[in-house]
Design a protein around this motif. Structure first.
Motif, mmCIF file in Angstrom:
data_model
loop_
_atom_site.group_PDB
_atom_site.id
_atom_site.type_symbol
_atom_site.label_atom_id
_atom_site.label_comp_id
_atom_site.label_asym_id
_atom_site.label_seq_id
_atom_site.Cartn_x
_atom_site.Cartn_y
_atom_site.Cartn_z
ATOM 1 N N MET A 10 43.434 28.587 56.913
ATOM 2 C CA MET A 10 42.353 28.473 55.933
ATOM 3 C C MET A 10 42.067 27.003 55.630
ATOM 4 N N HIS A 11 40.825 26.697 55.428
ATOM 5 C CA HIS A 11 40.476 25.327 55.031
ATOM 6 C C HIS A 11 40.624 25.183 53.533
ATOM 7 N N PRO A 12 41.513 24.314 53.089
ATOM 8 C CA PRO A 12 41.705 24.156 51.643
ATOM 9 C C PRO A 12 40.433 23.680 50.949
ATOM 10 N N MET A 13 39.575 22.989 51.695
ATOM 11 C CA MET A 13 38.335 22.492 51.094
ATOM 12 C C MET A 13 37.374 23.625 50.762
ATOM 13 N N TYR A 14 37.538 24.767 51.457
ATOM 14 C CA TYR A 14 36.523 25.795 51.357
ATOM 15 C C TYR A 14 36.368 26.333 49.934
ATOM 16 N N THR A 15 37.511 26.536 49.250
ATOM 17 C CA THR A 15 37.436 27.058 47.888
ATOM 18 C C THR A 15 36.629 26.123 46.998
ATOM 19 N N ALA A 16 36.881 24.826 47.167
ATOM 20 C CA ALA A 16 36.154 23.837 46.355
ATOM 21 C C ALA A 16 34.664 23.921 46.639
ATOM 22 N N ILE A 17 34.320 24.049 47.917
ATOM 23 C CA ILE A 17 32.898 24.132 48.269
ATOM 24 C C ILE A 17 32.295 25.429 47.713
ATOM 25 N N ALA A 18 33.017 26.516 47.864
ATOM 26 C CA ALA A 18 32.508 27.797 47.380
ATOM 27 C C ALA A 18 32.337 27.779 45.871
ATOM 28 N N ALA A 19 33.356 27.282 45.150
ATOM 29 C CA ALA A 19 33.313 27.303 43.694
ATOM 30 C C ALA A 19 32.302 26.306 43.138
ATOM 31 N N ASN A 20 32.132 25.181 43.824
ATOM 32 C CA ASN A 20 31.295 24.117 43.268
ATOM 33 C C ASN A 20 29.878 24.084 43.812
ATOM 34 N N ILE A 21 29.680 24.645 44.994
ATOM 35 C CA ILE A 21 28.348 24.558 45.592
ATOM 36 C C ILE A 21 27.751 25.936 45.883
ATOM 37 N N LEU A 22 28.450 26.737 46.667
ATOM 38 C CA LEU A 22 27.844 28.000 47.101
ATOM 39 C C LEU A 22 27.636 28.972 45.948
ATOM 40 N N PHE A 23 28.664 29.159 45.132
ATOM 41 C CA PHE A 23 28.539 30.109 44.029
ATOM 42 C C PHE A 23 27.497 29.659 43.004
ATOM 43 N N PRO A 24 27.537 28.396 42.571
ATOM 44 C CA PRO A 24 26.482 27.936 41.654
ATOM 45 C C PRO A 24 25.078 28.116 42.224
ATOM 46 N N LEU A 25 24.929 27.871 43.535
ATOM 47 C CA LEU A 25 23.612 28.028 44.159
ATOM 48 C C LEU A 25 23.167 29.485 44.103
ATOM 49 N N HIS A 26 24.113 30.372 44.436
ATOM 50 C CA HIS A 26 23.839 31.805 44.401
ATOM 51 C C HIS A 26 23.400 32.226 43.005
ATOM 52 N N GLU A 27 24.098 31.748 41.976
ATOM 53 C CA GLU A 27 23.778 32.130 40.612
ATOM 54 C C GLU A 27 22.419 31.570 40.191
ATOM 55 N N THR A 59 39.818 34.354 35.936
ATOM 56 C CA THR A 59 40.336 34.191 37.296
ATOM 57 C C THR A 59 41.097 32.875 37.402
ATOM 58 N N ARG A 60 40.498 31.831 36.831
ATOM 59 C CA ARG A 60 41.101 30.496 36.933
ATOM 60 C C ARG A 60 42.395 30.365 36.138
ATOM 61 N N TRP A 61 42.601 31.233 35.150
ATOM 62 C CA TRP A 61 43.865 31.187 34.398
ATOM 63 C C TRP A 61 45.051 31.383 35.339
ATOM 64 N N TRP A 62 44.808 32.044 36.450
ATOM 65 C CA TRP A 62 45.895 32.439 37.353
ATOM 66 C C TRP A 62 46.032 31.545 38.568
ATOM 67 N N GLY A 63 45.414 30.371 38.496
ATOM 68 C CA GLY A 63 45.582 29.413 39.593
ATOM 69 C C GLY A 63 44.802 29.769 40.839
ATOM 70 N N VAL A 64 43.797 30.632 40.691
ATOM 71 C CA VAL A 64 42.913 30.957 41.807
ATOM 72 C C VAL A 64 41.479 30.738 41.332
ATOM 73 N N ASP A 65 40.548 30.741 42.260
ATOM 74 C CA ASP A 65 39.172 30.428 41.881
ATOM 75 C C ASP A 65 38.210 31.260 42.728
ATOM 76 N N ILE A 66 36.972 31.318 42.261
ATOM 77 C CA ILE A 66 35.930 31.948 43.072
ATOM 78 C C ILE A 66 35.886 31.227 44.410
ATOM 79 N N GLY A 67 35.825 31.986 45.492
ATOM 80 C CA GLY A 67 35.819 31.367 46.819
ATOM 81 C C GLY A 67 37.159 31.495 47.510
ATOM 82 N N ASP A 68 38.223 31.699 46.732
ATOM 83 C CA ASP A 68 39.504 31.998 47.365
ATOM 84 C C ASP A 68 39.398 33.374 48.010
ATOM 85 N N PRO A 69 40.037 33.538 49.168
ATOM 86 C CA PRO A 69 39.953 34.847 49.824
ATOM 87 C C PRO A 69 40.469 35.969 48.931
ATOM 88 N N GLU A 70 39.683 37.040 48.874
ATOM 89 C CA GLU A 70 39.970 38.105 47.921
ATOM 90 C C GLU A 70 39.752 39.474 48.572
#
Ligand SMILES: [Zn+2]
Length: 462
Positions: free
Chosen positions: A1-18, A144-155
């Motif tokens: 897994m690319h560790p950067m992906y979660t950051a991109i998903a949480a900071n760029i892709l998800f905000p764009l989607h919303e 979700t973030r309380w548990w050390g995971v974020d949107i974009g982490d594989p789920e």
């Protein structure tokens, strides 16, 4: 897994989607990350301010409330404290059903129709505006973030509502792919399906699981039976919601997946009411939701006392949920959580009200009382107890070769001990106990209405 992906998903892709969906989720979430640390006084001041705004919006733009406030002489701007909320009548499912159109604000934007089976099995149709979607998603994101995971982490999501599956259009599929969410349908849990699920979970190595506690526990137990390890995948947390979470389910999930279980409480209708933090506290989403606990006569109870959970969702100006009776039973806690968050705690959710059964002598008891009779017998794979009437209770039972037939007698006598010796108990053996239409699994269904004094139709329209 690319560790950067979660950051991109949480900071760029998800905000764009919303943003494309005209949601303000990102801004709401930012505010919530701050407000969770506020003290009680400051949170209550925020609640009062937002409550005044909601009630004013309701008075001006929602025909149902304009009429109601006029009739009872209620003036939103005269509210001095949160206690004034108790001057308003409750909103029940019956009221919503009979005033569906009048509950829509005339300035509502993007109202979406929702439909919930409801724990009572009575379908409820209602509407949700964009503001509310943004707030509910933001609250979920924060928890979700309380548990050390974020949107974009594989789920891996184990879910089964036909509505959700039906609405899986191409956009949703793309979204799930970008955000790395995989859905496993919880309708069917045959051994063959379960083998498939286990394979998919192993292949994906998700950071988090999300689903009904019964479904996740079922998968966990199956993996155990197959001797397949699931605790080596790096799963950080299992989020469960939508059903009562039993201790045996929690320990099964924790043991098999090697991760803590985080319980969430809420629903499509009532909103994202509360979520557990790693310190164990069930934190209310206090910025958005005011929770009252009421007795069967509708009187507000103090902290520490058990009663029906009534919610006011402050982001529902488009289709207000004001003093909405959930039918669930809970207790508010006035102790702070060791994690330091100021969000108040729900001490216990004692179960959905339909989880209660009624004995022949009128005693209302938690469905767990019957669950205990059967749950721990060796060889019981699945069961469902259906209280048809005060005189008849049916037990649907799926067993394996470990089941001792002498236990049938124990089930009969155990149920009669609790419900009354005259009760007829019919045991129906089957290979698979069918699930509810929603894909949820319910251990106890009662068709007997307790005569608790709760009158859901307090206001008859003239
Ligand atoms: Zn906490």
């Amino acid at each position: 897994m690319h560790p950067m992906y979660t950051a991109i998903a949480a900071n760029i892709l998800f905000p764009l989607h919303e943003r494309l969906k005209h949601h303000t989720t990102v801004a709401v979430h930012r505010g919530m990350e701050e407000a969770q640390w506020w003290d009680t006084k400051r949170l209550q001041a925020l609640q009062l301010e937002r409550l005044c705004a909601l009630l004013t919006q309701a008075q001006v733009h929602v025909p149902y409330y304009r009429e109601l406030f006029g009739r009872i002489g209620f003036e939103p701007l005269s509210m001095a404290s949160l206690n004034d909320l108790a001057r308003l009548p409750f909103l029940t499912k019956v009221e919503i059903r009979s005033h569906l159109e009048q509950l829509k604000a005339d300035n509502a934007t993007g109202l979406a129709r929702f439909n919930t089976g409801g724990s009572s099995g009575e379908p409820l149709i209602f509407f949700i505006g964009r503001e509310r979607v943004s707030h509910d998603v933001a609250a979920k994101w924060r928890a979700t973030r309380w548990w050390g995971v974020d949107i974009g982490d594989p789920e891996i999501v184990v879910w089964g509502s036909p509505i959700e599956l039906g609405a899986q259009d191409r956009v949703k599929q793309l979204r799930d792919k970008l955000l790395r969410t995989k859905l496993l349908p919880a309708f069917e849990m045959s051994a063959h399906k379960l083998d498939g699920f286990i394979g998919e979970i192993r292949a994906m190595r998700p950071k988090m699981l999300f689903g009904y506690p019964s479904a996740l526990a079922h998968i966990a137990r199956h993996a155990d039976e197959r001797g397949i390890a699931m605790n080596d995948l790096g799963i950080k947390v299992a989020f469960v919601t939508s059903e009562a979470l039993y201790d045996h389910q929690r320990s099964q999930i924790e043991k098999t997946f090697g991760c803590p279980v985080a319980n969430g409480y809420g629903g499509r209708d009532a909103g994202f009411i509360a979520h557990q933090c790693p310190a164990g506290g069930m934190h209310l989403t206090a910025e958005d939701i005011i929770v009252e606990i009421v007795d069967p006569q509708g009187r507000v109870l103090p902290h520490g006392e058990s009663g029906e959970i009534v919610v006011t969702h402050l982001a529902t100006g488009d289709f207000p949920f004001i003093r909405y009776r959930t039918g669930d039973v809970g207790v508010l806690d006035d102790q702070p959580c060791p994690c330091g968050r100021g969000l108040p705690l729900l001490k216990a959710i004692e179960g959905r009200s339909t989880d209660f059964v009624v004995a022949q002598d009128g005693t209302v008891m938690h469905g767990l009382a019957l669950v205990y009779v059967i749950r721990d017998l060796p060889g019981v794979r699945q069961f469902k107890i259906v209280q048809e009437s005060l005189a008849l209770t049916r037990v649907l039972l799926a067993t394996d070769s470990q089941f001792d037939e002498a236990n049938i007698g124990k089930i009969l006598s155990g149920i009669q001990q609790r419900l009354g010796s005259e009760v007829r108990v019919e045991i129906e053996r089957m290979d698979e106990v069918p699930k509810e239409k929603s894909g949820k699994y319910r251990y106890v269904v009662s068709h007997v209405v307790p005569s608790s004094g709760i009158n859901s139709d307090r206001r008859s329209t003239t």
